[in-house]
Design an enzyme around this catalytic site. Sequence first.
Site, PDB file in Angstrom:
ATOM      1  CB  ALA A  66      -0.962  -0.120   1.312  1.00  0.00           C
ATOM      2  CB  ALA A  67       4.170   2.088  -0.696  1.00  0.00           C
ATOM      3  N   GLY A  68       2.022   2.614  -2.751  1.00  0.00           N
ATOM      4  CA  GLY A  68       1.568   3.299  -3.864  1.00  0.00           C
ATOM      5  C   GLY A  68       0.045   3.984  -3.456  1.00  0.00           C
ATOM      6  CG  ASP A  69      -2.905   1.059  -2.770  1.00  0.00           C
ATOM      7  OD1 ASP A  69      -2.824   1.329  -4.015  1.00  0.00           O
ATOM      8  OD2 ASP A  69      -2.814  -0.015  -2.244  1.00  0.00           O
TER       9      ASP A  69
HETATM   10  P1  ATP Z   1       2.662  -0.978  -3.716  1.00  0.00           P
HETATM   11  O1  ATP Z   1       2.259  -1.778  -4.903  1.00  0.00           O
HETATM   12  O2  ATP Z   1       3.572  -2.021  -2.814  1.00  0.00           O
HETATM   13  O3  ATP Z   1       1.628  -0.245  -3.158  1.00  0.00           O
HETATM   14  P2  ATP Z   1       3.864   0.625  -5.767  1.00  0.00           P
HETATM   15  O4  ATP Z   1       4.629  -0.349  -6.472  1.00  0.00           O
HETATM   16  O5  ATP Z   1       2.445   1.046  -6.389  1.00  0.00           O
HETATM   17  O6  ATP Z   1       3.622  -0.084  -4.070  1.00  0.00           O
HETATM   18  P3  ATP Z   1       6.126   2.375  -5.110  1.00  0.00           P
HETATM   19  O7  ATP Z   1       6.683   3.052  -6.345  1.00  0.00           O
HETATM   20  O8  ATP Z   1       6.810   1.195  -4.591  1.00  0.00           O
HETATM   21  O9  ATP Z   1       4.650   2.037  -5.578  1.00  0.00           O
HETATM   22  O10 ATP Z   1       5.912   3.345  -3.750  1.00  0.00           O
HETATM   23  C1  ATP Z   1       5.180   4.521  -3.807  1.00  0.00           C
HETATM   24  C2  ATP Z   1       5.897   5.640  -3.198  1.00  0.00           C
HETATM   25  O11 ATP Z   1       6.013   5.232  -1.983  1.00  0.00           O
HETATM   26  C3  ATP Z   1       7.162   5.981  -3.810  1.00  0.00           C
HETATM   27  O12 ATP Z   1       7.185   6.929  -4.903  1.00  0.00           O
HETATM   28  C4  ATP Z   1       7.822   6.528  -2.559  1.00  0.00           C
HETATM   29  O13 ATP Z   1       7.421   7.890  -2.278  1.00  0.00           O
HETATM   30  C5  ATP Z   1       7.095   5.848  -1.601  1.00  0.00           C
HETATM   31  N1  ATP Z   1       7.992   4.622  -1.069  1.00  0.00           N
HETATM   32  C6  ATP Z   1       7.928   3.260  -1.510  1.00  0.00           C
HETATM   33  N2  ATP Z   1       9.212   2.340  -0.953  1.00  0.00           N
HETATM   34  C7  ATP Z   1       9.741   3.331  -0.127  1.00  0.00           C
HETATM   35  C8  ATP Z   1      10.796   3.199   0.794  1.00  0.00           C
HETATM   36  N3  ATP Z   1      11.422   1.900   0.836  1.00  0.00           N
HETATM   37  N4  ATP Z   1      11.340   4.019   1.313  1.00  0.00           N
HETATM   38  C9  ATP Z   1      10.636   5.476   1.346  1.00  0.00           C
HETATM   39  N5  ATP Z   1       9.621   5.543   0.717  1.00  0.00           N
HETATM   40  C10 ATP Z   1       9.051   4.627  -0.342  1.00  0.00           C
HETATM   41  O1  RIB Z   2      -1.870  -2.194  -3.092  1.00  0.00           O
HETATM   42  C1  RIB Z   2      -1.836  -2.954  -2.247  1.00  0.00           C
HETATM   43  C2  RIB Z   2      -2.907  -3.749  -2.293  1.00  0.00           C
HETATM   44  O2  RIB Z   2      -3.269  -4.331  -3.393  1.00  0.00           O
HETATM   45  C3  RIB Z   2      -3.373  -4.881  -0.909  1.00  0.00           C
HETATM   46  O3  RIB Z   2      -3.947  -4.304   0.163  1.00  0.00           O
HETATM   47  C4  RIB Z   2      -4.170  -5.971  -1.796  1.00  0.00           C
HETATM   48  O4  RIB Z   2      -5.449  -5.978  -1.372  1.00  0.00           O
HETATM   49  C5  RIB Z   2      -4.083  -5.808  -3.175  1.00  0.00           C
HETATM   50  O5  RIB Z   2      -5.170  -5.215  -3.763  1.00  0.00           O
END
Ligand code: ATP
Ligand code: RIB
Length: 305
Positions: free
Chosen positions: A248-251
Site C-alpha cells: 500500500a505504499a503506492g495507494d
Molecule cells: P505498492 O504496490 O507496494 O503499493 P507501488 O509499486 O505502487 O507500491 P512504489 O513505487 O513502490 O509504489 O512506492 C510509491 C511511493 O512510496 C514512492 O514513490 C515513494 O515515495 C514511497 N516509497 C515506496 N517505497 C519506499 C521506501 N522503501 N522508502 C521510502 N519511501 C518509499
Molecule cells: O496495493 C496493495 C493492495 O493490493 C493490497 O491491500 C491488496 O489487497 C491488493 O489489492
Amino acid sequence: MSRIVVVGSINMDIVNQVEKFPLPGETIHGKGVDYLPGGKGANQAVAAALAGGQVEMLGAVGEDSFAPALLESLGRYGVGTKHVLRKPGTSGLAFITVADSGENQIILAEGSNGQVRPEDADDSLLAGAQAVILQNEIPWETNLRVMQACRRLGGVRLVYNPAPVRPIPEEAYGLIDLLVVNETEAEGLSGLPVTTAEEAVAAAEELVRRGAGSVLVTLGSKGAVYSDAEGESLFAPARKVRAVDTTAAGDTFIGALVAAGSNGMPIAEAMSFAAAAAAIAVTRPGAQASIPSREEIVRSLAENS
Ligand code: ATP
Ligand code: RIB
C-alpha cells in the site's frame, strides 16, 4: 472540504510473514498470519480520507464473514460506505507474502470486486466530485463507464492507477487527467525501460503523448516523477526510512496526493506531501493499518524540512 470518489476494490488481505520468498516448488514455514483490510480501491480511499479529503467509496463486498470487518475498517478511517454494495459470494481476497526485506508478493481472488458493474456507477455519485480515482481490480467495463461519465459531466479530475497492469485502449488515454503508475506499470504501458528517474520521465512523456493529461511514475525508494501535457516535469525524492512492509505504499501516495491536490495544494508540494505519507506507511505493517493521518504527515514534513 473536497469531495473525492473512489471506485474500486475492497479486499481482505491474508498476510503471511516470511524470512525469504520461497523458490518455485519450495515449501517453507511462515512466521505468522494476519487478516488485514486492504484492496487498492479501499486503501486509496482510506489514504485520501486520512489526508484530509471527504471520501465516498463505490465498490462491493460479499456475503461472507469478512464483509463486516471490511466495511468497519473503511468507516473507522472516515470513508463513506453508503455506496458499497453487497454482492452474492465471497469478498475479494489478497494472499500476500511479506519478506523480511519489506517486499511483498500478492495473489488476488477477485470475489465481489468482479461484480462491480457499469450500471452500479451512477452519475449522481460522480457529479460534483472534485476527483474520481480508479484502479484495475474491478472490471474494465466499469472503469470505462466511470471515465466516460466523468468526461461527460465535466469538472471532475479523473485519476487512474492501472494496477495490476493491463493495456489501456488507445481511445481511453484522452479520458485520463492523471495516470499514476509504478515502474513495472510504466514499462508495461509505454514499452520503454524504466529503472531511473530519467527513463521514468521518458516513459511518462510517451504516455502523455498518447493522450493522458498528466502522468506520475512512482519509483519506490527512488522517489517519483511527474510530466504533463503543458511540458512541466517534476521529481520528488523518497524519504530515507527502514521499510518493514511496502504493501500500500503506492495507494498511500495516490490517496494523499489526490486529497492534497483537491484541497488546492500545487502538484510539486502535493508530491512531497504524498512521499512523506508513503514513507510513513512503509515503516508499518499492513495496508490500511499502515496509512498515516494528515497530522502525522504534516509533523513528518516539519521534522524533515
Ligand atoms: P505498492 O504496490 O507496494 O503499493 P507501488 O509499486 O505502487 O507500491 P512504489 O513505487 O513502490 O509504489 O512506492 C510509491 C511511493 O512510496 C514512492 O514513490 C515513494 O515515495 C514511497 N516509497 C515506496 N517505497 C519506499 C521506501 N522503501 N522508502 C521510502 N519511501 C518509499
Ligand atoms: O496495493 C496493495 C493492495 O493490493 C493490497 O491491500 C491488496 O489487497 C491488493 O489489492
